[in-house]
Design a protein around this motif. Structure first.
Motif, PDB file in Angstrom:
ATOM      1  N   SER A   1      -6.332-113.076 -44.012  1.00 42.75           N
ATOM      2  CA  SER A   1      -6.648-113.847 -42.693  1.00 42.75           C
ATOM      3  C   SER A   1      -7.290-113.140 -41.764  1.00 42.75           C
ATOM      4  O   SER A   1      -7.799-113.874 -40.717  1.00 42.75           O
ATOM      5  N   ASN A   2      -7.118-111.897 -41.566  1.00 38.55           N
ATOM      6  CA  ASN A   2      -7.695-111.082 -40.342  1.00 38.55           C
ATOM      7  C   ASN A   2      -6.971-111.710 -38.847  1.00 38.55           C
ATOM      8  O   ASN A   2      -7.660-111.811 -38.006  1.00 38.55           O
ATOM      9  N   LYS A   3      -5.713-112.257 -39.153  1.00 42.96           N
ATOM     10  CA  LYS A   3      -5.005-112.617 -38.218  1.00 42.96           C
ATOM     11  C   LYS A   3      -4.007-111.820 -37.399  1.00 42.96           C
ATOM     12  O   LYS A   3      -3.733-110.407 -37.997  1.00 42.96           O
ATOM     13  N   LYS A   4      -2.786-112.262 -36.881  1.00 43.43           N
ATOM     14  CA  LYS A   4      -1.782-111.511 -36.445  1.00 43.43           C
ATOM     15  C   LYS A   4      -0.817-111.060 -37.350  1.00 43.43           C
ATOM     16  O   LYS A   4      -0.634-111.939 -38.180  1.00 43.43           O
ATOM     17  N   LEU A   5      -0.431-110.037 -37.256  1.00 42.89           N
ATOM     18  CA  LEU A   5       0.361-109.341 -38.361  1.00 42.89           C
ATOM     19  C   LEU A   5       1.787-110.361 -38.121  1.00 42.89           C
ATOM     20  O   LEU A   5       2.663-110.306 -39.184  1.00 42.89           O
ATOM     21  N   LYS A   6       2.099-110.366 -37.064  1.00 45.42           N
ATOM     22  CA  LYS A   6       3.543-111.235 -36.730  1.00 45.42           C
ATOM     23  C   LYS A   6       3.563-112.455 -37.493  1.00 45.42           C
ATOM     24  O   LYS A   6       4.580-112.928 -37.841  1.00 45.42           O
TER      25      LYS A   6
END
Length: 215
Positions: free
Chosen positions: A184-189
């Protein structure tokens, strides 16, 4: 950050080049090999099965184990399909644009972690516990909660849940988080939330359901 993005893009390029059908075939072969090794070096040496062999009644178990081999592709394909769907729904609810095909391939590749306990089980019963009963063999699962209990004194309904709660399952959760994060290349959280609220939640609901309906 640009270096990380380039590394991620190279990772995704390699990811898409993996032949999913060939990998699925290899995974099935690994499970077949693990089952065959356990059959030849552990199960066939258990006293109860030696008696069946002497009586000429081992064909019943041969049929059972044959069906087990045949069920491997069906079972893991169903597992990948369900797990991918749960993760896809989680990604969708959090607004992450990850395709179902990407998740299916991710789940399939990460299934490799569950080959490790199959191999460890072979090592345990061929090196350390060399004279097991069939119940010893069935109840054992490496690095699981079942090893902290005397399985003979437990109600049978707890055997599966205690085996299912193991270090490899937790490692699998972490791998799913990492996979969603990279895809996704988004936030790990948020990737952690997606995994916990989809696959992990369903996993515990399934264990609770199993205990409730067990007879």
């Amino acid at each position: 950050m640009n270096g990380l993005n380039k590394y991620r893009q190279r990772f995704l390029d390699d990811w898409y080049n993996i032949d999913g059908k060939a990998f699925f075939f290899v995974l099935c072969l690994l499970y077949f090999s693990a089952f065959l090794i356990k059959r030849m070096f552990i199960i066939d040496s258990i006293a109860a099965f030696e008696i069946l062999q002497d009586r000429g009644e081992m064909w019943i178990m041969d049929v059972f184990f044959g069906l087990q081999y045949l069920s491997v592709p069906i079972f893991i394909a169903w597992k990948f399909t369900l797990t991918s769907f749960l993760l896809w729904v989680g990604c969708f609810l959090f607004g992450y644009r990850v395709t179902y095909a990407q998740l299916w391939k991710m789940v399939m590749i990460m299934e490799l972690v569950f080959i490790i306990p199959e191999l460890l089980k072979v090592v345990w019963f061929t090196v350390f516990e060399t004279d097991p009963t069939y119940h010893d063999f069935v109840a054992y699962y490496p690095l699981s909660l079942i090893n902290f209990f005397n399985y003979e004194s437990l109600d049978a309904m707890w055997l599966y849940p205690l085996k299912a709660l193991n270090l490899f399952e937790i490692l699998y959760w972490g791998m799913l988080v990492a996979g969603i994060y990279w895809l996704s290349n988004k936030k790990l959280k948020i990737s952690i939330f997606i995994t916990l609220s989809s696959y992990v939640l369903f996993f515990f609901l399934w264990l609770i359901y199993y205990v409730i309906v067990y007879k």
